[in-house]
Design an enzyme around this catalytic site. Structure first.
Site, PDB file in Angstrom:
ATOM      1  N   HIS A 128      26.138  76.515 111.451  1.00  0.00           N
ATOM      2  CA  HIS A 128      26.546  76.594 110.346  1.00  0.00           C
ATOM      3  C   HIS A 128      25.724  77.867 109.745  1.00  0.00           C
ATOM      4  O   HIS A 128      24.578  77.765 109.323  1.00  0.00           O
ATOM      5  CB  HIS A 128      26.176  75.410 109.599  1.00  0.00           C
ATOM      6  CG  HIS A 128      26.821  75.500 108.255  1.00  0.00           C
ATOM      7  ND1 HIS A 128      27.853  74.508 107.761  1.00  0.00           N
ATOM      8  CD2 HIS A 128      26.643  76.105 106.943  1.00  0.00           C
ATOM      9  CE1 HIS A 128      28.217  74.798 106.483  1.00  0.00           C
ATOM     10  NE2 HIS A 128      27.526  75.726 106.067  1.00  0.00           N
ATOM     11  N   HIS A 184      35.196  66.874 111.941  1.00  0.00           N
ATOM     12  CA  HIS A 184      34.125  65.666 111.661  1.00  0.00           C
ATOM     13  C   HIS A 184      35.003  64.172 111.916  1.00  0.00           C
ATOM     14  O   HIS A 184      35.945  64.199 110.993  1.00  0.00           O
ATOM     15  CB  HIS A 184      33.712  65.929 110.101  1.00  0.00           C
ATOM     16  CG  HIS A 184      33.098  67.057 110.092  1.00  0.00           C
ATOM     17  ND1 HIS A 184      31.425  67.180 110.195  1.00  0.00           N
ATOM     18  CD2 HIS A 184      33.320  68.524 109.963  1.00  0.00           C
ATOM     19  CE1 HIS A 184      31.145  68.313 109.883  1.00  0.00           C
ATOM     20  NE2 HIS A 184      32.018  69.319 109.723  1.00  0.00           N
ATOM     21  N   HIS A 214      33.446  78.259 111.149  1.00  0.00           N
ATOM     22  CA  HIS A 214      34.079  78.443 109.920  1.00  0.00           C
ATOM     23  C   HIS A 214      33.755  79.336 109.119  1.00  0.00           C
ATOM     24  O   HIS A 214      33.373  79.597 108.073  1.00  0.00           O
ATOM     25  CB  HIS A 214      33.949  77.067 109.068  1.00  0.00           C
ATOM     26  CG  HIS A 214      32.583  76.428 108.744  1.00  0.00           C
ATOM     27  ND1 HIS A 214      31.595  77.228 108.493  1.00  0.00           N
ATOM     28  CD2 HIS A 214      32.148  75.047 109.025  1.00  0.00           C
ATOM     29  CE1 HIS A 214      30.508  76.471 108.579  1.00  0.00           C
ATOM     30  NE2 HIS A 214      30.730  75.269 108.712  1.00  0.00           N
ATOM     31  N   HIS A 257      36.174  72.518 115.747  1.00  0.00           N
ATOM     32  CA  HIS A 257      35.345  71.797 114.859  1.00  0.00           C
ATOM     33  C   HIS A 257      35.640  71.012 113.963  1.00  0.00           C
ATOM     34  O   HIS A 257      36.543  70.992 112.946  1.00  0.00           O
ATOM     35  CB  HIS A 257      34.792  73.317 113.930  1.00  0.00           C
ATOM     36  CG  HIS A 257      33.886  72.851 112.764  1.00  0.00           C
ATOM     37  ND1 HIS A 257      32.707  73.699 112.580  1.00  0.00           N
ATOM     38  CD2 HIS A 257      33.572  71.881 112.043  1.00  0.00           C
ATOM     39  CE1 HIS A 257      31.754  73.110 111.955  1.00  0.00           C
ATOM     40  NE2 HIS A 257      32.454  72.041 111.364  1.00  0.00           N
ATOM     41  N   LYS A 263      24.917  71.913 117.686  1.00  0.00           N
ATOM     42  CA  LYS A 263      25.324  72.451 116.521  1.00  0.00           C
ATOM     43  C   LYS A 263      24.140  72.669 115.701  1.00  0.00           C
ATOM     44  O   LYS A 263      23.159  71.635 115.263  1.00  0.00           O
ATOM     45  CB  LYS A 263      26.174  71.596 115.491  1.00  0.00           C
ATOM     46  CG  LYS A 263      26.522  71.687 114.501  1.00  0.00           C
ATOM     47  CD  LYS A 263      27.377  73.062 114.207  1.00  0.00           C
ATOM     48  CE  LYS A 263      27.581  73.401 112.803  1.00  0.00           C
ATOM     49  NZ  LYS A 263      28.616  72.574 112.052  1.00  0.00           N
TER      50      LYS A 263
HETATM   51  C1  NCD Z   1      31.295  69.154 106.315  1.00  0.00           C
HETATM   52  C2  NCD Z   1      31.047  67.674 106.220  1.00  0.00           C
HETATM   53  O1  NCD Z   1      31.425  67.217 105.220  1.00  0.00           O
HETATM   54  O2  NCD Z   1      30.438  66.885 106.897  1.00  0.00           O
HETATM   55  N1  NCD Z   1      31.657  69.785 104.832  1.00  0.00           N
HETATM   56  C3  NCD Z   1      32.113  70.744 104.656  1.00  0.00           C
HETATM   57  O3  NCD Z   1      32.282  71.114 103.411  1.00  0.00           O
HETATM   58  N2  NCD Z   1      32.724  71.585 105.583  1.00  0.00           N
HETATM   59  C4  NCD Z   1      30.238  69.906 106.732  1.00  0.00           C
HETATM   60  C5  NCD Z   1      30.246  71.400 107.150  1.00  0.00           C
HETATM   61  O4  NCD Z   1      30.829  71.582 108.149  1.00  0.00           O
HETATM   62  O5  NCD Z   1      29.521  72.000 106.457  1.00  0.00           O
HETATM   63 ZN    ZN Z   2      32.093  71.261 109.637  1.00  0.00          ZN
END
Ligand code: NCD
Ligand code: ZN
Length: 332
Positions: free
Chosen positions: A132, A12, A166, A10, A93
């Protein structure tokens, strides 16, 4: 100490300048990662998947690293569309609408009949669904409240692999063994911190994320399944970089940036908790390979017990434990 083909299930990576600046932090130490689609606009067509993957490959340069691409779930996707994109993606997702960064186009209501055509097609095409799992209820209860939706989806689509992303609560851990088709990712920060670390003293914006870190009993439940490498849990950093000004501001963006230190912290944690190294190997790679049916590129990462001074920022993004020392370093 070495880890083979570590995977971040996972991640970003963002886009544009941010992608250029931070992609290598993951590509240098991981063999591959599930890439989240919450760009603006979200990744939702085959062309967008292919173009985003190409930008990622350019940003990582010579590193050996497989970006496992995802699409942003929409109930309008039909089987023809999903079949046409199947070979380019590893998962979809699903975000509840407006629940986190760039999730405005997500799902509201969770009506099984409305979602059925898309989820049945995914099930038939063997495409996992990453979720999520938070409602828009009281912030500490959002994940626990989402359990009823997980139960509904897991029951209605028994062949669909559903990954609870998560997870942060004991209630989510308890769900894992109740449904054969439920799996989970766990971050390193949720294994290390509780809400006390975020807001119990001086407010720590760089530890603020969605879902928010919970109680000690929740963290203990997460530790139990991670350290024992429960076969249904996988490491997913949810490393979510935001520019320093967006974190250190009134209206702090949610997300913890851990990509450059995740493996070092995991190694230290498993050592401190006397968990066998085989379990760490399963948690950071083996379990994910089995659950997703993937074979990541060969890559060996050597970790040394030598203090690593975590930089104060990586091209303007402040990592967890910035300017602190952690026990393990990665051998270059
Ligand atoms: C993530 C993001 O910034 O893209 N932020 C986070 O707090 N985890 C998005 C997510 O996974 O919820
Ligand atoms: Zn995330």
């Amino acid at each position: 100490m070495q880890l083979n083909a570590p995977l971040d299930m996972h991640l970003h990576l963002r886009d544009g300048e941010m992608l250029e600046n931070i992609a290598k932090c993951s590509a240098e130490t991981f063999s591959g990662a599930i890439i989240m689609p919450n760009l603006v606009p979200p990744v939702s067509t085959k062309e967008e998947v292919l173009a985003y993957k190409a930008r990622i490959m350019k940003a990582i340069g010579e590193e050996t690293f497989e970006p496992y691409m995802t699409l942003f779930f929409k109930p309008s996707y039909d089987k023809d569309f999903l079949s046409s994109v199947r070979d380019e993606i590893t998962a979809l997702k699903l975000y509840p609408a407006g629940i986190t960064t760039n999730s405005e186009g997500g799902v509201s209501g969770f009506d099984v009949e409305e979602l059925r055509p898309t989820l049945e097609a995914m099930s038939e095409l063997n495409i996992p669904l990453c979720v999520h799992g938070e409602t828009n209820g009281f912030v500490m209860d959002r994940e626990a409240e989402f359990a009823s939706i997980y139960k509904r989806l897991a029951t209605a689509f028994p062949k669909l692999k559903i990954i609870m992303e998560h997870i942060t609560t004991k209630s989510s851990v308890d769900l894992l063994d109740k449904f054969e088709n439920l799996y989970a990712t766990i971050t390193i920060h949720h294994l290390l911190i509780t809400l006390d670390d975020v807001a119990g003293g001086m407010l720590k914006p760089h530890l603020f994320c969605k879902p928010i870190a919970k109680r000690p009993a929740d963290r203990d439940a997460l530790l139990k399944v991670a350290l024992s490498a429960h076969p249904k849990v996988m490491f997913g950093s949810d490393s979510a970089p935001h520019p320093k000004h967006a974190k250190e501001s009134c209206g702090c963006a949610a997300g913890v940036f851990t990509a450059p230190i995740a493996l070092q912290l995991l190694t230290e944690l498993f050592e401190n908790q006397n968990a066998p190294i085989e379990n760490l190997q399963a948690f950071v790679s083996g379990n994910a390979q089995k659950i997703y049916g993937i074979t990541p590129p060969v890559k060996t990462i050597v970790l040394e017990k030598r203090p690593f001074h975590v930089p104060s920022d990586y091209n303007g993004v402040v990592p967890m434990y910035a300017d602190e020392k952690i026990a393990y370093s990665i051998k270059k």
